[in-house]
Design an enzyme around this catalytic site. Structure first.
Site, mmCIF file in Angstrom:
data_model
loop_
_atom_site.group_PDB
_atom_site.id
_atom_site.type_symbol
_atom_site.label_atom_id
_atom_site.label_comp_id
_atom_site.label_asym_id
_atom_site.label_seq_id
_atom_site.Cartn_x
_atom_site.Cartn_y
_atom_site.Cartn_z
ATOM 1 N N GLU A 44 -0.781 -9.477 -1.373
ATOM 2 C CA GLU A 44 -1.932 -9.265 -1.113
ATOM 3 C C GLU A 44 -2.770 -9.386 -2.361
ATOM 4 O OE1 GLU A 44 -1.956 -6.464 2.446
ATOM 5 O OE2 GLU A 44 -3.354 -8.062 2.902
ATOM 6 N N GLY A 94 0.672 -5.126 0.760
ATOM 7 C CA GLY A 94 -0.586 -5.085 -0.157
ATOM 8 C C GLY A 94 -0.081 -5.655 -1.491
ATOM 9 N N GLU A 109 4.069 -5.809 7.126
ATOM 10 C CA GLU A 109 3.252 -4.889 7.891
ATOM 11 C C GLU A 109 3.636 -4.577 9.408
ATOM 12 O OE1 GLU A 109 2.235 -6.690 5.378
ATOM 13 O OE2 GLU A 109 0.642 -5.951 4.034
ATOM 14 N N ALA A 143 0.808 -0.985 -0.065
ATOM 15 C CA ALA A 143 -0.069 0.062 0.109
ATOM 16 C C ALA A 143 0.719 1.052 0.048
ATOM 17 C CB ALA A 143 -0.907 -0.026 1.232
#
Ligand code: 3H9
Length: 686
Positions: A108, A105, A128, A66
């Site tokens: 993911e 992310g 993370e 992210a």
């Protein structure tokens, strides 16, 4: 090629659609990237000529996660979940093509593809936890469904980047493509999926089972490592929830993610992430400053520091020559380096071939003249100005022009050292922290005349040897030790006033430091700088040493130690302290934990403000990076200056003034601190 938006292109290779993401520097999932992916997949799915879709990234890496800089702001554009649903529910096979790092992310997203293809140099991870978070886009539920609970726990709580080959073994990657030919490999794989009518794998449809004992054991084994941090436990809870049906697990993930995201720890850890990168940027040393090639390093002094420093360079393939004055000291120093490497090999972290390869880059000599062709010389001898100046004077006559002449001094005035040479622009401080092969921090000390090239080279070299470098100015103790002196002075003072060493240590340990100052002194040895012949019992330390209580090595120091090295409060130490206090006419009193914390930490913040006023650090966040990486400041509190901002400078000033009224000037707030507090600002506003 059809541009979907500024970050995404859609092309077609026969029946295979290729979505290419190009959003430098690391293809983070900012809003236009999410929009581009969403629209790209939508268009590819709608195109009847397309039978399968490859997602690939341009630049140095697959999606690195992210966009951390967007956190906390209002959500714009398509959500990551919209993108993932589009991919996972696609009626056409989706293949993620991975190079560089697929992180957070990014991984993911890849986990919602039906297949993953990677080049051998690629790495995958869910880091993370290092930002005080957990994977919040289904990663906590999908990863265990592929690799199992145990491996998922390990990956998610360490944040490690797992090499592609290992990912293949774990089933995280389905196929490896030839290095440099990722697109070809991924398209070929897509054709194979079509030809063999391979299923559209949805990771979410798998199940995972695990014995509850796995979680209990994991928590127990890592309790020490995770102490104080909130994120590891939240990650573990999510893996536990992955045993539930997918949607229920996602709810747990969502709730815990939001809790972490809005908490202070993650804010501090995200701050530290950017602060570390910011520290590399020196306003008056532009990125295109010429770099001095460093192919040969000379080190003067084969002691603990010199040896540790040498290992940093050997580890990255740079030859090192160490100079000593006596053959015996040289042999001992070289022997210690070999032993260190062999111990690493015993723990399986190096092969014996690698040990030999590193040792083959190392040589020793008794003649300074042998450093003539070094590109960088680091002096690491004992702290004596006259001796250092003599050594630098000799180096000036020996070492080739253009080389960097560095000192590892932790206390001496580098401007004065530089007066010993005719080329002061070549002189710089490289303050390594002990053990120098392990500690991440490097204070790069800029003297008055140090050239920009020398600074730029030192900063770049630091990165190469895996250090976090912070540029600081010349002043007693530079940034780290200068602030440490403040803490030490108060720790000693508190003990005279009635707190015991173990009280001070406990408060700082509970705050998050790995150990308190007295436990630290015992570990380092109380006799560093102590002299038996001249000792007159004038300090508590003198008296302890005179009783042969020299720290852990003699099983007694401030504490007593049992055979397992457990520290036990010592009645002997307590007696010495009480007698001292009595002699000085001090009435010992009960001291609260709050007072211990404020009196040890707030003077450090005040000193940090003085350092900024004097321009000895470029920015407050640089000071935080020094303390996080060199002194065990808990990263979840973001460093002393960030911590001060988080509790409010007004409070810090109020409390300093309170102690100033009782105890005098030591606590007088610096003008900068007072000014910021009065304006309702923080160090972040500087
Ligand atoms: C996440 O994904 C949460 C999700 O689970 C939940 C979603 C709902 N964002 O490190 P470098 C910048 S959390 C924004 O020097 P390297 C960095 O600041 C994220 N910016 O390069 C720097 O900028 P500048 C999980 C980012 O080659 C530049 O890129 N992912 C991000 O040494 C170069 O960085 C992570 O935690 C980002 N995500 O290392 C991975 N990442 O040039 C974090 C980097 O202006 N990133 N930047 O100073 C890394 O570990 C390293 O950057 C990486 C490259 C290994 C990728």
């Amino acid at each position: 090629m059809a541009a979907i938006n500024s970050a995404t292109d859609l092309t077609r290779d026969g029946e295979i659609a290729v979505i290419t993401l190009d959003s430098p520097p690391v293809n983070a999932l900012s809003f236009n990237v999410r929009d581009g992916l969403y629209e790209g997949f939508k268009a590819a799915i709608a195109d009847d000529a397309v039978k399968a879709i490859v997602l690939i990234c341009a630049g140095r890496t697959f999606i690195a996660g992210a966009d951390i800089s967007e956190f906390g702001g209002a959500q714009k554009g398509a959500s990551l979940f919209d993108v993932q649903a589009m991919m996972e529910n696609s009626p056409k096979a989706v293949i993620a093509a991975i190079h560089g790092t697929a992180l957070g992310g990014g991984l993911e997203v890849a986990l919602t593809a039906h297949y993953r293809v990677a080049v051998p140099s690629a790495k995958c991870g869910l880091p993370e936890v290092n930002l005080g978070l957990l994977p919040g886009a289904g990663g906590t539920q999908r990863l265990p469904r592929i690799v199992g609970a145990q491996k998922a726990l390990e990956m998610m709580t360490s944040g490690s980047h797992v090499p592609a080959k290992q990912c293949l073994e774990m089933g995280l990657v389905d196929s490896l493509a030839e290095e440099g030919k990722l697109l070809d490999g991924a398209v070929a794989f897509a054709r194979k999926v079509l030809a063999d009518k391979m299923p559209l794998n949805k990771v979410r449809e798998r199940t995972v089972t695990a014995d509850p004992q796995v979680f209990a054991d994991f928590r127990k084994a890592n309790a020490r490592k995770f102490r104080g941090f909130k994120a590891p436990e939240a990650n573990i809870k999510c893996v536990e929830a992955s045993l539930l049906p997918f949607e229920e697990g996602i709810k747990v993930e969502r709730a815990l993610f939001m809790e972490l995201m809005t908490g202070e720890q993650s804010a501090a850890q995200r701050y530290a992430f950017f602060a570390e990168r910011q520290a590399n940027k020196i306003p008056d040393v532009p990125a295109d400053t010429p770099i001095i090639p460093v192919a040969k390093v000379g080190i003067i002094g084969a002691g603990t520091m010199g040896g540790g420093i040498a290992m940093n360079f050997l580890n990255v393939g740079i030859p090192v020559k160490i100079i000593e004055t006596k053959q015996e000291a040289l042999d001992r120093g070289l022997g210690v380096i070999r032993k260190n490497y062999e111990n690493t090999a015993k723990r399986g972290r190096l092969t014996m071939d690698q040990v030999e390869q590193r040792m083959s880059l190392l040589s020793g000599s008794l003649a300074l003249e042998d450093l003539a062709d070094s590109d960088l010389v680091i002096e690491a001898i004992f702290e004596n100005m006259a001796v250092k100046k003599e050594v630098f004077g000799k180096l000036d006559a020996i070492v080739k022009q253009g080389a960097i002449l560095a000192t590892n001094t932790s206390a001496l005035d580098i401007d004065e050292i530089a007066t010993a040479v005719k080329r002061p622009e070549a002189v710089i401080g490289l303050h390594f922290f002990s053990p120098a092969n392990v500690m991440r921090l490097l204070e790069v000390v800029r003297a008055d005349k140090t050239s920009k090239s020398v600074i730029a080279t030192a900063m770049q070299l630091a990165k190469k040897i895996g250090k976090v470098a912070v540029l600081v100015g010349v002043c007693p103790g530079f940034v780290g030790n200068r602030m440490l002196f403040q803490r030490q002075a108060q720790a000693q003072r508190l003990v005279m006033e009635g707190a015991m060493p173990w009280d001070v240590d406990r408060v700082l340990f509970d705050f998050g430091f790995p150990m308190g100052p007295f436990a630290m002194s015992d570990l380092a040895g109380l006799d560093i700088g102590w002299n038996k012949e001249t000792s007159k019992g004038e300090t508590i330390r003198d008296q302890l040493c005179e009783l042969d209580r020299r720290g852990q090595k003699t099983s007694a120091g401030y504490y007593d130690y049992d055979e397992k090295r457990t520290a036990i409060p010592s009645p002997v130490t307590e007696g010495i302290i009480k007698a001292f206090a009595q002699k000085q006419g001090l009435n010992q009193r009960d001291i609260s934990d709050e007072e211990i914390l404020e009196r040890t930490v707030f003077p450090m913040i005040n000193e940090g403000a003085k350092i900024l006023e004097e321009g000895k650090a470029i920015r407050a966040s640089d000071i935080d990076i020094v303390w996080i990486n060199g002194y065990g400041w808990p990263v979840y509190r973001g460093g002393p200056m960030h911590y001060a901002d988080s509790i409010g400078l007004k409070k810090v000033v109020e409390r300093l003034k309170h102690y100033e009224a009782q105890m005098g000037d030591f606590f007088k707030p610096s003008p900068l601190l007072e000014k910021l507090a009065a304006e309702g600002k923080g160090f972040k506003d500087l």
